[in-house]
Design an enzyme around this catalytic site. Structure first.
Site, PDB file in Angstrom:
ATOM      1  N   VAL A  20       5.118   2.203   7.376  1.00  0.00           N
ATOM      2  CA  VAL A  20       3.855   2.671   8.155  1.00  0.00           C
ATOM      3  C   VAL A  20       4.261   3.353  10.046  1.00  0.00           C
ATOM      4  CG1 VAL A  20       1.963   3.268  10.677  1.00  0.00           C
ATOM      5  CG2 VAL A  20       1.622   2.238   7.554  1.00  0.00           C
ATOM      6  N   GLU A 135      -7.668   4.128  14.607  1.00  0.00           N
ATOM      7  CA  GLU A 135      -7.851   4.887  13.485  1.00  0.00           C
ATOM      8  C   GLU A 135      -6.957   4.617  12.333  1.00  0.00           C
ATOM      9  OE1 GLU A 135      -9.837   7.999  13.871  1.00  0.00           O
ATOM     10  OE2 GLU A 135      -9.742   7.201  11.949  1.00  0.00           O
ATOM     11  N   VAL A 138      -8.553   2.364   8.465  1.00  0.00           N
ATOM     12  CA  VAL A 138      -9.445   2.877   8.217  1.00  0.00           C
ATOM     13  C   VAL A 138      -9.326   4.474   7.707  1.00  0.00           C
ATOM     14  CG1 VAL A 138     -11.253   3.509   7.542  1.00  0.00           C
ATOM     15  CG2 VAL A 138     -11.545   1.922   9.074  1.00  0.00           C
ATOM     16  N   ILE A 142      -6.668  10.113   7.435  1.00  0.00           N
ATOM     17  CA  ILE A 142      -8.151  10.622   7.595  1.00  0.00           C
ATOM     18  C   ILE A 142      -8.737  10.153   9.475  1.00  0.00           C
ATOM     19  CG2 ILE A 142     -10.588  11.335   6.865  1.00  0.00           C
ATOM     20  CD1 ILE A 142      -9.507  10.335   4.044  1.00  0.00           C
ATOM     21  N   GLY A 193       5.301   3.348  -7.054  1.00  0.00           N
ATOM     22  CA  GLY A 193       4.338   2.531  -5.392  1.00  0.00           C
ATOM     23  C   GLY A 193       3.480   2.903  -5.681  1.00  0.00           C
ATOM     24  N   GLU A 196       0.530  -2.636  -5.499  1.00  0.00           N
ATOM     25  CA  GLU A 196       1.561  -4.093  -4.502  1.00  0.00           C
ATOM     26  C   GLU A 196       1.944  -4.693  -5.320  1.00  0.00           C
ATOM     27  OE1 GLU A 196       2.188  -4.661  -0.960  1.00  0.00           O
ATOM     28  OE2 GLU A 196       0.613  -3.048  -0.377  1.00  0.00           O
ATOM     29  N   LYS A 211     -11.944  -2.618   5.482  1.00  0.00           N
ATOM     30  CA  LYS A 211     -11.898  -1.237   6.087  1.00  0.00           C
ATOM     31  C   LYS A 211     -13.243  -0.905   6.416  1.00  0.00           C
ATOM     32  CE  LYS A 211      -7.914   0.451   3.757  1.00  0.00           C
ATOM     33  NZ  LYS A 211      -7.578   1.286   2.932  1.00  0.00           N
TER      34      LYS A 211
END
Ligand SMILES: NC(=O)c1ccc[n+]([C@@H]2O[C@H](COP(=O)([O-])OP(=O)(O)OC[C@H]3O[C@@H](n4cnc5c(N)ncnc54)[C@H](OP(=O)(O)O)[C@@H]3O)[C@@H](O)[C@H]2O)c1
Length: 437
Positions: A20, A135, A138, A142, A193, A196, A211
């Site tokens: 990320v 944001e 979750v 989106i 991938g 995990e 979440k």
């Protein structure tokens, strides 16, 4: 584009440069000029916590941005926003808290830390008049949290149902479309991938519960810790369950659900047979979706990528821009999206549903009667029964029975199934799956 009193150069410190982190950096490189043009903010990631600076990250980032000492970020007065992308509960929580104590707003994608420590971090952020945004935590790309707490704020919500974990949705889709079994698809998903090496958090439903805990806080104003959410994963789903679902017009999905009825909220994460007519039934592979029902807007579905570097980076950047818009304004801290824990709504563990039950029994006369008598005595009505062709195993004649049961309280069903299991003809209760009307 300069506006009076506003510092338009927004300097960001980022903790972690994994999937990320890279996606966020890359999304900013792609869209920096457009963001500047449309918002007036010149956003720059100036420092990055990288504990292995020599590791090839597959992205071209000037080495001088890296630091192995997180204090370089906390103590940099020019950095006003810290983005936490290292994951896990600690040291992530402590790093976020320390950033807040240093007067920095925080953006995180970390559902595990937020689900457990959201209240602490939200209160700390308020105390220090900085912003906490999440944001990406979750449903990845989106924009569900921002939508629920801005454009949809006028609603009272009764239902939130989500496919919040891409790994499990991918596995269930592959099992259903190609008739593969769970173990085979999991292996394939790991090789590609999508899963995990240790898939526990995903396949046991814990990630979705984290979440859901965040969603419950935003939508219903209640603090329900993830370990208090009744959670059932997908590991028991077998080809028999998939086959039954297909024959009967359902798709099995791992659904995170929270419902409010008569002032009580109940919630769960569990596999559900979704009728094919339900929009969530057609959400395939690694995609996520959230289906909400509000008392004004009615039903609404959000659909998209719940993970992946760029989609998640998009959500992280959206939060950075959101904070930049608020910074320098008089109202120092944010009201949306705000984690809340004090709505006064009652949390109830009771919830009724139709259920599918699969069990293995000895094939002999009278078995069905014994089982239906137990259900009858427990006040459980049977809607349908299916018996699969008998087979021999270890010298015994066995059969698979499938029951569809009318609306019943889950605990009531579990107690009845305990009785069924005590029968000498019952070999095993193989699966219990909710059935959505
Ligand atoms: N992946 C997704 O699509 C996705 C989607 C939504 C939300 N999220 C959330 O986003 C966060 C990051 O996920 P990710 O997939 O990017 O994880 P990742 O690829 O494992 O990256 C984590 C990064 O943090 C670093 N890190 C870990 N512990 C650290 C520590 N104690 N000190 C300093 N650096 C540390 C790692 O360093 P090394 O590389 O040197 O080990 C790595 O750079 C998680 O909270 C995850 O739940 C991820």
């Amino acid at each position: 584009m300069e506006s009076k009193g506003m510092n338009n150069h927004i300097k960001v410190g980022m903790l972690g440069i994994g999937n990320v982190g890279r996606g966020t950096y890359q999304a900013l490189e792609m869209n920096h000029d457009r963001i500047l043009e449309t918002t007036g903010f010149d956003i720059e990631i100036t420092r990055i916590l990288n504990r292995h600076p020599d590791k090839d990250r597959g992205i071209d980032i000037p080495k001088e941005k890296y630091t192995a000492d997180v204090n370089d970020i906390f103590n940099d007065p020019e950095i006003s926003i810290v983005v936490e992308l290292i994951g896990g509960i600690e040291p992530a929580t402590e790093y976020m808290a320390e950033a807040i104590r240093h007067g920095k707003s925080v953006v995180t994608a970390n559902k595990a830390a937020l689900a457990v420590n959201g209240k602490y971090l939200a209160e700390l952020a308020q105390e220090h008049h900085v912003l906490l945004r999440f944001e990406a935590a979750v449903a990845g790309g989106i924009p569900i949290l921002t939508s629920l707490t801005t454009a949809l704020l006028s609603n009272s919500f009764t239902d939130v149902q989500g496919i919040l974990n891409g790994t499990t949705n991918y596995i269930l889709t592959q099992m259903s479309e190609y008739g593969k079994d769970y173990a085979e698809v999991l292996k394939d998903a790991q090789a590609k991938g999508f899963a995990e090496a240790d898939p526990t958090a995903d396949v046991e439903g814990f990630d979705a519960a984290n979440k859901l805990s965040i969603l419950i806080s935003l939508v219903f104003g209640l603090g329900v810790a993830p370990d208090k959410i009744p959670t059932q994963g997908i590991t028991a789903i077998g080809s028999e369950d998939i086959a039954y679902a297909k024959e009967s017009g359902y798709n099995i999905k791992l659904i995170a659900s929270a419902r409010e009825r008569n002032g009580k909220m109940n919630c769960s994460v569990s596999p559900v047979m979704m009728p094919l007519s339900h929009p969530l039934a057609s959400v395939s592979n690694e995609f996520n979706a959230v289906f909400v029902t509000g008392n004004a807007v009615d039903s609404l579905m959000f659909y998209g990528r719940g993970a992946g570097p760029l989609p998640t980076g998009s959500a992280v950047l959206g939060d950075i821009i959101g904070i930049a818009r608020k910074q320098g304004k008089d109202s120092a801290y944010d009201l949306v999206p705000q984690l809340r824990y004090d709505s006064g709504l009652e949390y109830s563990e009771e919830s009724t549903s139709k259920f599918y039950v699969r069990m293995t029994v000895t094939e002999k006369p009278g078995v069905l009667g014994k089982i239906t008598t137990i259900f009858g005595n427990a006040g459980i009505s049977v809607e349908a029964i299916q018996q699969k062709p008998p087979y021999d195993k270890n010298g015994e004649r066995l059969a698979t029975l499938i029951f569809i049961l009318f609306e019943v309280e889950r605990m009531q069903l579990m107690n009845a199934l305990d009785e069924v299991l005590k029968l000498d003809v019952t070999k095993s209760i193989d699966n219990v799956i909710k059935v959505e009307e």
